[in-house]
Design an enzyme around this catalytic site. Structure first.
Site: not given
Length: 75
Positions: A5, A7
């Site tokens: 991930d 992000r």
């Protein structure tokens, strides 16, 4: 080659600052999102879980998110 991930939540924190928001109820099952906000000066007053009924088409995906990324699900 991307992280599980990749992000980042810096921009969301900046937007909250721009709106002069100092505390929030955070709607998420993502522990990384909770951690990012809690390590800012924005106060998380409550984490509201996203409750869903898994379907056979997304059960493996949700289990992976739970097992590998620590998402808060009750499966």
């Amino acid at each position: 080659g991307l992280e599980i991930d990749a992000r980042q939540y810096d921009m969301a924190i900046e937007m909250l600052h721009a709106l002069n928001i100092k505390e929030i109820k955070l709607i998420t099952n993502n522990p990384d999102k909770v951690d990012a906000i809690e390590h800012s000066d924005i106060r998380v007053v409550e984490r509201v879980p996203i409750v869903m009924i898994p379907k056979k088409e997304n059960l493996d995906y949700l289990k992976t998110k739970q097992e590998k990324m620590g998402h808060f699900f009750k499966l």
